[in-house]
Design an enzyme around this catalytic site. Structure first.
Site, mmCIF file in Angstrom:
data_model
loop_
_atom_site.group_PDB
_atom_site.id
_atom_site.type_symbol
_atom_site.label_atom_id
_atom_site.label_comp_id
_atom_site.label_asym_id
_atom_site.label_seq_id
_atom_site.Cartn_x
_atom_site.Cartn_y
_atom_site.Cartn_z
ATOM 1 N N HIS A 508 0.809 -1.014 -0.270
ATOM 2 C CA HIS A 508 0.343 -0.060 0.084
ATOM 3 C C HIS A 508 0.650 1.329 -0.070
ATOM 4 C CE1 HIS A 508 -3.595 1.903 0.352
ATOM 5 N NE2 HIS A 508 -4.320 1.538 0.904
ATOM 6 N N ASP A 512 -2.051 2.062 -4.481
ATOM 7 C CA ASP A 512 -3.505 2.609 -3.823
ATOM 8 C C ASP A 512 -4.998 1.455 -3.435
ATOM 9 O OD1 ASP A 512 -2.277 5.052 -3.670
ATOM 10 O OD2 ASP A 512 -3.007 6.474 -4.869
#
Length: 537
Positions: A508, A512
């Site tokens: 992450h 995204d």
């Protein structure tokens, strides 16, 4: 005149072969180009023709032995009588012998270092896993002495010369660096049967029809370290199994009595162990009057400890553990899920699998569809194919696809390079070859380096859903799972379809949620309508 028989060219990517069958034995007359033996490599079987006419004087590499390119296999005496094999050498022979390195004479007693072979550019140390020989054993050039374990692969160490193993400098379990000495070999040494050296104190002459057996096999303790027993008195021959087979038996927990050898004289080969390990256990015999078991009681901690088994973690397993923990500690791992209707892929595969195999000589599996679908999705979401390097994000304009493979020694991830440029057939062939090498422990460092994205198929073990963990420094990994018939709604109707859950774990820090979900949706769309892959849609 003596002519050497050596291993022929095996191919650019083939580094070793196994002696499968000798068609001739020492003393046999041979003609030019007559087949002497057969070698097996990872990919093909290679026949070795005789380079000259004469008598097969000596077989240097017996059946089951692993040899490298250009290794010495045998000696032929051109136009002469059969030469005495090395283990029947007499005192009348000269005290020097011509060896494989250019035919130069070498005097007895020359010490040769056994060094750690090349381990790979990024590997700095290894652990000595198994010694196949002990001090005092006679060894031939290119005969396997020991096996090393690195972070990723097992490396076999061949003997650099013929002679006697006089000293082991790195015992089993020792961690050594990439330039360490492992052992010393005395060329043409006397222990275990000297080569071409006569005189008092030499090893006794051994009749070819006799076998050397350990004292605990033919007598009682105190009978002496070794005895030479005639075959008719011993009742059986002492057959030495292949080193790879002995290691496989130890790893699989299979005893020698459970394995039926397929090699010459019943020698056990590695594939025999695999068959024995896969054989179903015999059904327990029923008894007429079973006795009741004693009442259970709570064991003490000392009793528990006696029933435990403590095994040192292999370097491969230790490295897997360290890398997986590093991935959890370093990356911000998140997983997103979806499901895919596999009807389209299954219908297309069933329609063309026979034609595909007939033309390309490889079966059409599911993995090539998933590799193609991921390559297609990575073009649209390139951050999933990227990695973090310090303060930079490195985007890869190519796809080196890692395919996770479970082996008896642990999980490895060989890489299909430039998978985005390969056809379905090219992908299937490469995955099949890598799978065989992984199963046999013959993957090289180069086979497992440079991956940009990974696919892991837990469905082959029955997993319905899981969260795969990243393979650093990659930023994405796709988890495949079991195909299961489930009710789904299609066009307002409940129908039964073959469904699979998909899981994408991603870093992450650079991917995204929108990009991760988009990637997985594109994979789903490509698999549910495989024609999109052909038209790059």
């Amino acid at each position: 005149m003596t002519t050497e028989v050596r291993v022929p060219a095996l191919g650019e990517s083939v580094s070793e072969a196994t002696i499968a069958t000798w068609f001739k034995k020492p003393g046999d007359a041979v003609a030019v180009d007559e087949m002497l033996c057969e070698l097996e490599t990872d990919k093909v079987t290679v026949e070795v023709p005789s380079p000259a006419a004469g008598i097969l004087a000596e077989i240097v590499a017996p059946e089951g032995e692993t040899v490298g390119p250009n290794a010495l296999l045998a000696q032929i005496t051109e136009g002469g009588a059969a030469a005495a094999p090395r283990d029947t050498a007499t005192a009348a022979q000269p005290a020097q012998d011509k060896t494989a390195d250019g035919g130069k004479p070498k005097m007895a007693g020359n010490k040769v270092d056994v060094m750690v072979p090349t381990l790979g550019e990024s590997v700095t140390e290894a652990t000595v896993a198994t010694w196949f020989k002990k001090v005092g054993d006679t060894v031939r050039q290119d005969e396997m002495l020991c096996e090393l374990e690195t972070d990723k692969v097992s490396v076999e160490v061949p003997s650099p010369a013929s002679g006697v193993l006089t000293e082991i400098l790195a015992e089993e379990g020792a961690t050594i660096d990439a330039k360490a000495r492992l052992a010393l070999i005395t060329e043409n040494g006397a222990a275990g049967g000297a080569v071409g050296i006569g005189g008092p104190g030499d090893a006794p002459v051994v009749d070819p029809d006799k076998r050397i057996q350990k004292a605990d096999e033919v007598g009682s303790p105190g009978d002496g370290p070794e005895q030479i027993v005639p075959r008719e008195d011993a009742g059986r021959t002492d057959i030495e199994d292949a080193p790879s087979a002995r290691k496989a038996m130890a790893e699989a927990g299979v005893s020698r009595d459970q394995v039926q050898g397929s090699g010459r004289d019943g020698r056990v080969m590695k594939e025999d162990v695999a068959r024995a390990a896969q054989a179903p256990a015999p059904a327990p015999q029923r008894t007429e009057a079973p006795q009741p078991a004693p009442a259970p009681r709570a064991p003490s901690s000392a009793e528990d400890m006696r029933r435990e088994e403590r095994v040192k973690m292999t370097r491969l397993r230790a490295t897997i553990a360290r890398r997986l923990k590093d991935a959890q500690n370093t990356a911000a791992i998140l997983t997103t899920y979806n499901e895919v209707d596999m009807s389209g892929v299954m219908d297309l595969r069933n329609a063309y699998k026979d034609q595909f195999e007939k033309k390309h000589k490889v079966k059409l599996g599911f993995m090539s569809f998933f590799v193609k679908a991921c390559c297609h999705a990575l073009k649209e979401v390139p951050e999933v194919n990227a990695e973090i390097d310090g303060g930079d994000i490195v985007y890869k304009n190519f796809v080196h696809m890692g395919v996770a493979v479970g082996t008896p020694n642990g999980l490895v991830v060989p890489v299909v390079r430039d998978a985005d440029q390969k056809s379905f057939a090219g992908i299937e062939k490469e995955i099949a070859e890598l799978g065989v090498r992984a199963r046999d422990g013959k993957l090289t460092m180069a086979d497992m380096q440079g991956g940009t994205f990974t696919i892991s198929n837990g469905g082959v073990y029955g997993s319905l859903m899981s969260s795969p963990i990243l393979n650093p420094p990659q930023s994405g990994i796709l988890g495949m799972h079991k195909i299961q018939d489930r009710p789904v709604v299609v066009g307002g109707q409940i129908v039964i379809r073959p469904m699979m859950y998909l899981a994408l774990s991603y870093d992450h820090r650079i991917v995204d949620g929108k990009g991760a979900v988009t990637f997985l949706v594109r994979v789903k769309e490509a698999l549910e309508d495989p024609r999109r892959l052909l038209m790059d849609l």
